[in-house]
Design an enzyme around this catalytic site. Structure first.
Site, PDB file in Angstrom:
ATOM      1  N   ASP A 118      18.988  57.193  10.736  1.00  0.00           N
ATOM      2  CA  ASP A 118      19.553  58.524  10.805  1.00  0.00           C
ATOM      3  C   ASP A 118      21.048  58.505  11.157  1.00  0.00           C
ATOM      4  OD1 ASP A 118      20.345  61.490  11.347  1.00  0.00           O
ATOM      5  OD2 ASP A 118      18.091  61.845  10.805  1.00  0.00           O
ATOM      6  N   SER A 125      21.656  63.520   7.468  1.00  0.00           N
ATOM      7  CA  SER A 125      20.373  63.827   7.681  1.00  0.00           C
ATOM      8  C   SER A 125      19.781  64.966   6.581  1.00  0.00           C
ATOM      9  CB  SER A 125      19.991  63.911   9.094  1.00  0.00           C
ATOM     10  OG  SER A 125      18.482  63.754   9.437  1.00  0.00           O
TER      11      SER A 125
END
Length: 342
Positions: free
Chosen positions: A204, A71
């Site tokens: 993500d 991320s």
């Protein structure tokens, strides 16, 4: 008819990877960076402090043989592998943070919160435009160091790891653009929609690997002929909230185990489990974890003003406490030049 790609896992190589040679007695140094939205200000600021204090401003990536990031950590990892210093990576958050996560007030803030019930909280095009501006057309084949960047593929419900071609078996991702990999690893559920990647739905990487330390370590042990005791890992977090389970949660039920609380517990457990596994495999004395103190009032993933106001100071404080240890373990000499496998 909608195109449905085959599972990426269907093409997994079945044989044990042939280990590539590694210089005898030379350490293999891994930098691992957690996810956490705008809280990525902390690891970027901490690494920038290391550059200022011990490297005369040179990029810290020159001292590591592999960088893993999830991320926001993936964005930092990609920035370093793109040739940027940690100081330059920090400026991504300082200069572009409010464009990626606009700070609304009044009725616009409340309207966004109401829309958040059924739609993503933020406009992904703002993040995409910034990433394209930062990384341009560069692809993983252009990386200056080995990379491991987790994402999650939603159509088939599978973990998805992007890797540079640092082993002959790793050929699938070498033409993936930096900007796209950064967008895929940072498409946080509820904050952003999934990203369509040729029929794959990318989310993500924090869904399953918010702390990517074991993704990097397993890759090194699989790909290189290096003794476990010769591996050193610097693992950087982005700050956790204090976490306890009250009586109601212990009793169970949907009302108590709402999505956000369950996700927080899962992410926390994954992080600590990954660290524990790394400690077991290479020895706790060979893994250095740097993380802001747990807080009863944590910074939200999109709270840009507070992150920029608080996290650089925490990074400076922790760099003063741990900097010489980091320098001794990781910054004594530069890593060998990364050579891609054909």
């Amino acid at each position: 008819m909608t195109y449905v790609p085959a599972r990426r896992s269907d093409g997994t190589i079945q044989h044990v990877r042939i280990k590539q040679p590694w210089p005898k007695d030379r350490l293999f140094r891994i930098l691992s960076i957690d996810g956490g939205g705008i809280r990525g200000v902390f690891p970027a600021a901490y690494l920038a402090e290391m550059e200022r204090r011990f490297l005369d401003g040179r990029s810290i990536v020159t001292c590591f043989d592999m960088v893993a990031g999830t991320s926001t950590g993936g964005i930092i990892a990609l920035a370093l592998a793109h040739g940027m210093s940690a100081h330059e990576a920090l400026q991504i958050y300082v200069n572009r943070g409010t464009r990626i996560f606009p700070d609304l007030s009044g009725w616009r803030k409340w309207r966004r919160l109401l829309r958040w019930i059924s739609r993503p909280k933020h406009d992904q095009s703002a993040l995409r435009d910034e990433l394209l501006s930062i990384f341009g057309d560069k692809v993983l084949d252009d990386a200056t160091t080995r990379l491991v960047v987790p994402s999650f593929e939603g159509r088939h419900g599978e973990p998805f790891l992007y890797k540079t071609p640092h082993h002959p078996d790793y050929q699938k991702d070498r033409h993936q653009r930096f900007a796209h990999v950064a967008l895929h690893t940072s498409a946080a559920p509820s904050y952003y929609p999934a990203v369509d990647n040729d029929g794959f739905f990318m989310f993500d990487g924090g869904i399953w690997a918010n702390n990517p330390v074991m993704n990097a370590l397993v890759d090194v042990l699989s790909c290189y002929d290096v003794p476990r005791e010769n591996i050193r890992i610097l693992s950087l977090g982005t700050g956790d909230s204090e976490f306890t389970l009250g009586e109601g949660v212990r009793s169970g039920g949907v009302r108590h185990w709402a999505f956000l609380r369950a996700f927080e517990a899962a992410a926390r457990a994954q992080c600590k489990n990954a660290l524990g596994q790394a400690y077991l495999l290479v020895g706790k004395n060979n893994v250095l974890r740097i993380d802001p103190p747990e807080s009863s009032n944590p910074i939200e993933m999109d709270d840009v003003p507070r992150a920029l106001a608080e996290l650089p100071a925490i990074a400076r404080s922790l760099s003063e406490a741990s900097g010489h240890n980091v320098a001794t373990m990781f910054l004594v000499d530069p890593a060998d030049m990364f050579v891609r496998c054909p």
